[in-house]
Design a protein around this motif. Structure first.
Motif, PDB file in Angstrom:
ATOM      1  N   ALA A 114       0.808  -0.914  -0.020  1.00 59.32           N
ATOM      2  CA  ALA A 114      -0.089  -0.110   0.121  1.00 59.32           C
ATOM      3  C   ALA A 114       0.801   1.242  -0.111  1.00 59.32           C
ATOM      4  N   PHE A 115       0.307   2.186  -0.610  1.00 57.12           N
ATOM      5  CA  PHE A 115       1.081   3.631  -0.609  1.00 57.12           C
ATOM      6  C   PHE A 115       0.181   4.630   0.315  1.00 57.12           C
ATOM      7  N   ARG A 116       0.879   5.581   0.836  1.00 60.39           N
ATOM      8  CA  ARG A 116      -0.047   6.497   1.861  1.00 60.39           C
ATOM      9  C   ARG A 116       0.618   7.845   1.392  1.00 60.39           C
ATOM     10  N   VAL A 117      -0.189   9.070   1.501  1.00 63.11           N
ATOM     11  CA  VAL A 117       0.115  10.328   1.348  1.00 63.11           C
ATOM     12  C   VAL A 117      -0.630  11.110   2.541  1.00 63.11           C
ATOM     13  N   THR A 118       0.056  11.948   3.029  1.00 64.69           N
ATOM     14  CA  THR A 118      -0.483  12.832   4.142  1.00 64.69           C
ATOM     15  C   THR A 118      -0.499  14.205   3.497  1.00 64.69           C
ATOM     16  N   ILE A 119      -1.575  15.119   3.364  1.00 67.86           N
ATOM     17  CA  ILE A 119      -1.708  16.214   2.844  1.00 67.86           C
ATOM     18  C   ILE A 119      -2.553  17.256   3.482  1.00 67.86           C
ATOM     19  N   ALA A 120      -1.852  18.559   3.613  1.00 69.12           N
ATOM     20  CA  ALA A 120      -2.555  19.745   4.255  1.00 69.12           C
ATOM     21  C   ALA A 120      -3.982  19.744   3.582  1.00 69.12           C
ATOM     22  N   ALA A 121      -5.020  19.945   4.465  1.00 66.95           N
ATOM     23  CA  ALA A 121      -6.315  19.817   3.845  1.00 66.95           C
ATOM     24  C   ALA A 121      -6.702  20.795   2.812  1.00 66.95           C
ATOM     25  N   PHE A 122      -6.283  22.121   3.189  1.00 67.89           N
ATOM     26  CA  PHE A 122      -6.394  23.184   2.229  1.00 67.89           C
ATOM     27  C   PHE A 122      -6.018  22.849   0.686  1.00 67.89           C
ATOM     28  N   ASN A 123      -4.812  22.032   0.592  1.00 64.51           N
ATOM     29  CA  ASN A 123      -4.263  21.632  -0.673  1.00 64.51           C
ATOM     30  C   ASN A 123      -5.146  20.820  -1.433  1.00 64.51           C
ATOM     31  N   LYS A 124      -6.630  21.416  -1.954  1.00 63.56           N
ATOM     32  CA  LYS A 124      -7.088  20.768  -2.755  1.00 63.56           C
ATOM     33  C   LYS A 124      -6.406  20.195  -4.380  1.00 63.56           C
ATOM     34  N   ARG A 125      -5.698  21.024  -4.892  1.00 63.86           N
ATOM     35  CA  ARG A 125      -4.915  20.527  -5.998  1.00 63.86           C
ATOM     36  C   ARG A 125      -4.310  19.156  -5.893  1.00 63.86           C
ATOM     37  N   ALA A 126      -3.549  18.891  -4.723  1.00 67.97           N
ATOM     38  CA  ALA A 126      -2.798  17.677  -4.525  1.00 67.97           C
ATOM     39  C   ALA A 126      -3.500  16.488  -4.051  1.00 67.97           C
ATOM     40  N   ILE A 127      -4.895  17.085  -3.458  1.00 65.59           N
ATOM     41  CA  ILE A 127      -5.608  15.954  -2.846  1.00 65.59           C
ATOM     42  C   ILE A 127      -6.254  15.235  -4.221  1.00 65.59           C
ATOM     43  N   ARG A 128      -6.709  16.236  -5.124  1.00 63.46           N
ATOM     44  CA  ARG A 128      -7.253  15.812  -6.603  1.00 63.46           C
ATOM     45  C   ARG A 128      -6.369  14.820  -7.202  1.00 63.46           C
ATOM     46  N   VAL A 129      -5.032  15.257  -7.194  1.00 62.83           N
ATOM     47  CA  VAL A 129      -4.050  14.425  -7.952  1.00 62.83           C
ATOM     48  C   VAL A 129      -4.063  13.063  -7.344  1.00 62.83           C
ATOM     49  N   LEU A 154      -4.642   6.630   1.314  1.00 59.95           N
ATOM     50  CA  LEU A 154      -4.183   5.375   1.117  1.00 59.95           C
ATOM     51  C   LEU A 154      -4.777   4.843   0.032  1.00 59.95           C
ATOM     52  N   ARG A 155      -3.710   4.054  -1.068  1.00 60.53           N
ATOM     53  CA  ARG A 155      -3.939   3.171  -2.057  1.00 60.53           C
ATOM     54  C   ARG A 155      -3.185   1.964  -1.674  1.00 60.53           C
ATOM     55  N   VAL A 156      -4.210   0.826  -1.790  1.00 61.54           N
ATOM     56  CA  VAL A 156      -3.653  -0.603  -1.787  1.00 61.54           C
ATOM     57  C   VAL A 156      -3.347  -0.926  -3.022  1.00 61.54           C
ATOM     58  N   ASP A 157      -2.090  -1.317  -3.387  1.00 60.75           N
ATOM     59  CA  ASP A 157      -1.558  -1.729  -4.410  1.00 60.75           C
ATOM     60  C   ASP A 157      -2.168  -3.258  -4.734  1.00 60.75           C
ATOM     61  N   TYR A 158      -3.422  -3.104  -5.441  1.00 61.29           N
ATOM     62  CA  TYR A 158      -3.930  -4.726  -5.598  1.00 61.29           C
ATOM     63  C   TYR A 158      -3.086  -5.528  -6.303  1.00 61.29           C
ATOM     64  N   CYS A 159      -2.372  -5.272  -7.436  1.00 62.45           N
ATOM     65  CA  CYS A 159      -1.414  -5.901  -8.217  1.00 62.45           C
ATOM     66  C   CYS A 159      -0.532  -6.618  -7.175  1.00 62.45           C
ATOM     67  N   ASN A 160      -0.169  -6.053  -6.139  1.00 64.38           N
ATOM     68  CA  ASN A 160       1.093  -6.371  -5.445  1.00 64.38           C
ATOM     69  C   ASN A 160       0.562  -6.916  -3.969  1.00 64.38           C
ATOM     70  N   SER A 161      -0.931  -7.044  -3.803  1.00 64.33           N
ATOM     71  CA  SER A 161      -1.107  -7.524  -2.521  1.00 64.33           C
ATOM     72  C   SER A 161      -0.768  -8.959  -2.067  1.00 64.33           C
ATOM     73  N   ASN A 162      -0.244  -9.648  -3.004  1.00 62.84           N
ATOM     74  CA  ASN A 162       0.242 -11.123  -2.860  1.00 62.84           C
ATOM     75  C   ASN A 162       1.455 -10.989  -2.484  1.00 62.84           C
TER      76      ASN A 162
END
Length: 163
Positions: A114-129, A154-162
């Motif tokens: 899985a991948f994880r990013v933490t973003i300042a809540a005001f940063n709508k551009r980054a959140i959308r990306v 969070l994004r679970v990398d389904y291809c690599n979940s094994n």
């Protein structure tokens, strides 16, 4: 196409000098440069320069604890990603291109489940990306030191979940 290299001192100095416009000026480095330079150059913090096809520094990324913010719940196993794009290149609709390149590079290096990013809540551009790349909202929280709001995606990398 982007080229990733472990960060060197020259690129670290360049990144420390980047200045973003308000609201995004929160991403300006403000600690004494010597402390930050040591932090960025320490191999444990895994900072990478991102160069374009001409060898020009366009962004950077880091993996691991550097991408975490005090107050977030990081108990779930995932690779934390930090990323910054050179200020003159932001807001041009290319964020997903940079972020996707970082994900591909991180996958080749670490093969996380899985991948994880933490973003300042005001940063709508980054959140959308990151949402465009399959990241889902996990939590919202407040950084205790200044009550700034952040969100964790969070994004679970389904291809690599094994793995």
């Amino acid at each position: 196409m982007f080229i990733f290299n472990l960060i060197n001192e020259s690129n670290a100095h360049a990144i420390l000098s980047w200045r973003y416009e308000p609201l995004y000026d929160l991403y300006n480095y403000s600690e004494p440069e010597a402390n930050l330079l040591q932090h960025i150059l320490h191999p444990q913090n895994t900072f990478y320069s991102i160069l374009d096809e001409n060898g020009e520094l366009v962004a950077y990324c880091s993996f691991g604890q550097d991408g975490q913010v005090t107050g977030g719940d990081y108990h779930e196993q995932a690779l934390d990603i930090g990323m910054g794009i050179r200020p003159d290149l932001t807001g041009r609709g290319k964020g997903a291109e940079y972020a996707n390149a970082v994900l591909e590079f991180a996958d080749s290096l670490f093969q996380p489940k899985a991948f994880r990013v933490t973003i300042a809540a005001f940063n709508k551009r980054a959140i959308r990306v990151w949402q465009k790349l399959g990241f889902k909202h996990q939590q919202s929280f407040e950084r205790g030191s200044d009550e700034m709001q952040f969100i964790l995606l969070l994004r679970v990398d389904y291809c690599n979940s094994n793995r």
